[in-house]
Design a protein around this motif. Sequence first.
Motif, short mmCIF file in Angstrom:
data_model
loop_
_atom_site.label_atom_id
_atom_site.label_comp_id
_atom_site.label_asym_id
_atom_site.label_seq_id
_atom_site.Cartn_x
_atom_site.Cartn_y
_atom_site.Cartn_z
N TRP A 20 15.47 26.45 -15.26
CA TRP A 20 15.98 26.22 -16.61
C TRP A 20 15.19 25.10 -17.29
CZ3 TRP A 20 19.35 28.43 -19.91
CH2 TRP A 20 20.21 29.40 -19.41
N PHE A 78 22.92 20.80 -23.59
CA PHE A 78 23.07 22.02 -22.80
C PHE A 78 23.70 21.61 -21.47
CE2 PHE A 78 21.82 25.20 -19.74
CZ PHE A 78 21.97 26.39 -20.44
N HIS A 80 25.05 22.79 -17.82
CA HIS A 80 24.88 23.84 -16.83
C HIS A 80 25.93 23.71 -15.73
CE1 HIS A 80 22.83 25.23 -13.04
NE2 HIS A 80 22.93 26.34 -13.74
N TYR A 101 26.12 23.47 -25.85
CA TYR A 101 26.08 24.79 -25.25
C TYR A 101 26.47 24.66 -23.79
CZ TYR A 101 23.29 25.28 -29.42
OH TYR A 101 22.87 25.23 -30.72
N TRP A 103 26.75 26.70 -20.15
CA TRP A 103 26.44 27.86 -19.32
C TRP A 103 27.29 27.71 -18.07
CZ3 TRP A 103 23.49 32.23 -19.57
CH2 TRP A 103 23.30 32.92 -18.38
N TYR A 104 28.26 28.62 -17.90
CA TYR A 104 29.14 28.55 -16.75
C TYR A 104 29.47 29.94 -16.28
CZ TYR A 104 33.06 27.34 -13.75
OH TYR A 104 33.90 27.22 -12.68
N THR A 105 29.13 30.24 -15.04
CA THR A 105 29.50 31.52 -14.44
C THR A 105 30.04 31.23 -13.05
OG1 THR A 105 27.32 31.87 -13.49
CG2 THR A 105 27.73 32.82 -15.66
#
Length: 110
Positions: A20, A78, A80, A101, A103-105
């Motif tokens: 990233w 951002f 993560h 922003y 990003w989380y999964t």
Amino acid sequence: MKLLFVTQKLHGQDAFAALWLRAFKHRGYDLIVLCLEDDASPREFPVYSMGKEKGYGKARQMWNFYKYIFIRRYERVFIHMSPVWYALGFPIWLFKRIPVYLWYTHYKMQ
């Protein structure tokens, strides 16, 4: 554009965060990295750790988080895989009108 990149760990064996960061750097972003735990390997951008690798407790980690988000200059954030830092920093970033922003999964999400 200056980007604050917040992540859990920044280690040599953790290739995902490194990929990233390389992609953001390739796109021309000026990076500042804030992580919970760092292996202190040399990099071409500044990395600030909240101190988990030093054994700091949660209160001191939060203190370091707030210190760095207030002191450093950046235009975007951002985050993560760390929704807790999103929740803690969002009121400040909202007040400063800095876009954030996340990003989380997770493998258990449906």
